[in-house]
Design an enzyme around this catalytic site. Sequence first.
Site, PDB file in Angstrom:
ATOM      1  N   THR A 108       0.787  -1.362   0.117  1.00  0.00           N
ATOM      2  CA  THR A 108       0.064   0.507  -0.195  1.00  0.00           C
ATOM      3  C   THR A 108       0.706   1.663  -0.372  1.00  0.00           C
ATOM      4  OG1 THR A 108      -0.039   0.227   2.675  1.00  0.00           O
ATOM      5  CG2 THR A 108      -1.958  -1.225   1.133  1.00  0.00           C
ATOM      6  N   ASP A 200      20.293   9.940   2.948  1.00  0.00           N
ATOM      7  CA  ASP A 200      19.619   8.796   3.811  1.00  0.00           C
ATOM      8  C   ASP A 200      20.046   8.845   5.178  1.00  0.00           C
ATOM      9  OD1 ASP A 200      18.429   6.729   5.632  1.00  0.00           O
ATOM     10  OD2 ASP A 200      17.736   5.919   4.078  1.00  0.00           O
ATOM     11  N   ASP A 203      20.433   6.497   7.540  1.00  0.00           N
ATOM     12  CA  ASP A 203      21.802   5.963   7.524  1.00  0.00           C
ATOM     13  C   ASP A 203      22.948   6.320   7.723  1.00  0.00           C
ATOM     14  OD1 ASP A 203      20.706   3.442   6.457  1.00  0.00           O
ATOM     15  OD2 ASP A 203      20.697   4.268   4.478  1.00  0.00           O
TER      16      ASP A 203
END
Length: 209
Positions: A108, A200, A203
């Site tokens: 979804t 990111d 990260d």
Amino acid sequence: MSKVHVFDHPLIQHKLSILRDKDTCVKEFRELTSELAMLMCYEATRNLPMEEVLVETPVAVAKCLHIAGKKLAIVPILRAGLGMVDGMVALMPNVKVGHIGLYRDPKTLEPVKYYYKMPPDIQERDVIIVDPMLATGGSADAAAQFLKESGARNIKLMCIIAAPEGVARMQKSHPDVDIFIAALDDCLNDHGYIVPGLGDAGDRVFGTK
């Protein structure tokens, strides 16, 4: 419509430029994220109500101001939001900290809550949701909704970098939630990363890239 506050303070912008650099190491990235959160929190709490108190100094009685009984809570979105907590707690040692863990359902593409722990009196507190990046806005949207379902009413969102798409989603879904950011970037790329962004954030904070 919620207000978007972009902080242009020189210290914030200077630290942000180093945070964006692809060669900034994990240690420095982590420290900068915390420092930026502290500086941004200083600005985001500027309008807290004050009340007059009398303080006895070694010389005389002084008329002073302190925060007028407002209770605050910081709610990081796991995991990258954790990188912003220490800087804010250093500024407000008595603040309560809740946590929201979300992941994206691969079918979804909607955020799914896997962890949710709040102070028991969250409905009585002003809440600042923190996450370094506001990209699509899905996680921030869900976090604000979960908090409202828990009774929180006065909610702010603080992110270091935001994309226009994420800001638009938050303004549509939560027009009562003001947004505090250090930079409003250009757009999202095909992979959902903010451009120019910083990669990111999770990260880079935790060294898992």
